[in-house]
Design an enzyme around this catalytic site. Structure first.
Site, PDB file in Angstrom:
ATOM      1  N   HIS A   9       0.888  -1.329   0.100  1.00 37.51           N
ATOM      2  CA  HIS A   9      -0.111   0.069  -0.017  1.00 37.51           C
ATOM      3  C   HIS A   9       0.991   1.237  -0.064  1.00 37.51           C
ATOM      4  CE1 HIS A   9      -0.377  -0.543   4.723  1.00 37.51           C
ATOM      5  NE2 HIS A   9       0.832   0.217   4.497  1.00 37.51           N
ATOM      6  N   HIS A  56      -1.712   5.407   9.365  1.00 34.59           N
ATOM      7  CA  HIS A  56      -0.155   5.945   9.389  1.00 34.59           C
ATOM      8  C   HIS A  56      -0.162   7.109  10.239  1.00 34.59           C
ATOM      9  CE1 HIS A  56      -0.194   3.248   5.935  1.00 34.59           C
ATOM     10  NE2 HIS A  56       0.930   2.806   6.203  1.00 34.59           N
ATOM     11  N   HIS A 191      11.074  -3.316   3.472  1.00 35.39           N
ATOM     12  CA  HIS A 191      11.320  -1.867   3.258  1.00 35.39           C
ATOM     13  C   HIS A 191      11.666  -1.710   5.116  1.00 35.39           C
ATOM     14  CE1 HIS A 191       7.013  -1.469   4.091  1.00 35.39           C
ATOM     15  NE2 HIS A 191       6.910  -0.262   4.335  1.00 35.39           N
ATOM     16  N   GLU A 238       4.577  -5.158   8.562  1.00 30.36           N
ATOM     17  CA  GLU A 238       3.259  -4.864   8.023  1.00 30.36           C
ATOM     18  C   GLU A 238       2.710  -6.263   7.319  1.00 30.36           C
ATOM     19  OE1 GLU A 238       3.348  -0.297   6.800  1.00 30.36           O
ATOM     20  OE2 GLU A 238       3.557  -1.882   5.159  1.00 30.36           O
TER      21      GLU A 238
END
Length: 287
Positions: A9, A56, A191, A238
């Site tokens: 996402h 977030h 990441h 995530e």
């Protein structure tokens, strides 16, 4: 449940779509990879999508950090993340279905926070755009947001996420009305955005994960938080949200399509689409 989609996402994926850059050389390989899955999903439209994602710090700040939460509103505005809201439709909810999921999951011993008012950020809207790039005035289905804390330690374990997915699947199947449901697991892949390992991408781990999410989800569920962060980076944790999607599907799935691209804004971007074969079996066994 007719299908499950796992997808990164990354906010820049949405920005590339919003600003007409999908055919730029940098972005074209990523969006070309989405094509076959999008064509298949367009032929198999759900009535409701349960989108598993993390906020977030746009709608939920660090003063309150629910481990798991479900939106039960009739609609969800698109959050302004500091540069204006994305030019996409308001997300329409399914409050009766949300209420059913909350009750079922609480009865299954999951303590669920309920949001009656929630703005949704790129964690939810980018996956919807991966699914449906041209929604027009409205998205093609209603949405139930399912939020997971992957920001603030201690995050839920991968095992707990797989267990939640299985309980979610039972809750969906027990809904008394005849609805076609899709489940999205979002985030990742490997990441890290800050610190000494900023820019980390682990392609070997990602490709292992793409295979195991289909064949050996228990292997992924057995990994600790520390193992996820070591292998996939601080934001790579995530990926535990993909396990909620996989747990909600039955054991019998068919991989419709997958794609993997490096990099997408310093992130490994992956997508895998599963058809839920258990849905076909349930239909054949119905009286």
């Amino acid at each position: 449940m007719i299908w499950g989609l796992a997808t990164s996402h990354v906010p820049s994926i949405g920005a590339a779509m919003d600003h007409g850059k999908t055919q730029d050389p940098y972005w074209k390989p990523l969006f070309d990879g989405y094509g076959p899955a999008r064509e298949w999903m367009a032929r198999h439209t759900p009535d409701v999508a349960v989108v598993v994602y993390n906020d977030h710090a746009n709608a939920v700040d660090m003063s309150v950090t629910p481990t798991f939460a479900i939106g039960a509103a009739s609609s969800y505005e698109v959050a302004d993340e500091g540069w204006g809201s994305r030019p996409v439709p308001t997300v329409i909810g399914a409050p009766e279905f949300s209420d059913h999921l909350v009750e079922s999951l609480v009865d299954a011993s999951f303590d669920i926070t309920v949001f009656q008012d929630l703005a949704v950020d790129h964690g939810l809207t980018v996956p919807l755009s991966v699914y449906c790039p041209d929604p027009g005035e409205s998205w093609p289905c209603a949405v139930v947001p399912l939020l997971v804390n992957v920001i603030q330690y201690p995050q839920p374990t991968a095992a707990r996420c797989l267990a939640l997915g299985r309980a979610l699947g039972e809750a969906i199947r027990s809904y008394p009305e005849d609805l076609k449901v899709a489940v999205f697991g979002t985030g990742g892949m490997s990441h890290q955005l800050a610190g000494a390992r900023a820019g980390l991408i682990n392609q070997d781990f990602d490709r292992m994960f793409l295979d195991a999410i289909e064949h050996e989800p228990e292997k992924l569920a057995a990994m600790s938080r520390e193992e996820y962060i070591h292998a996939a980076g601080s934001e790579g944790i995530e990926l535990i949200m993909w396990l909620i999607m996989r747990g909600a599907l039955g054991p019998r799935v068919r991989r419709v399509h997958e794609t993997y691209h490096v990099p997408a804004s310093n992130t490994a971007a992956g997508m895998v689409l599963f058809e839920n074969l258990e849905a076909d079996r349930s239909a054949s066994e119905a009286p």
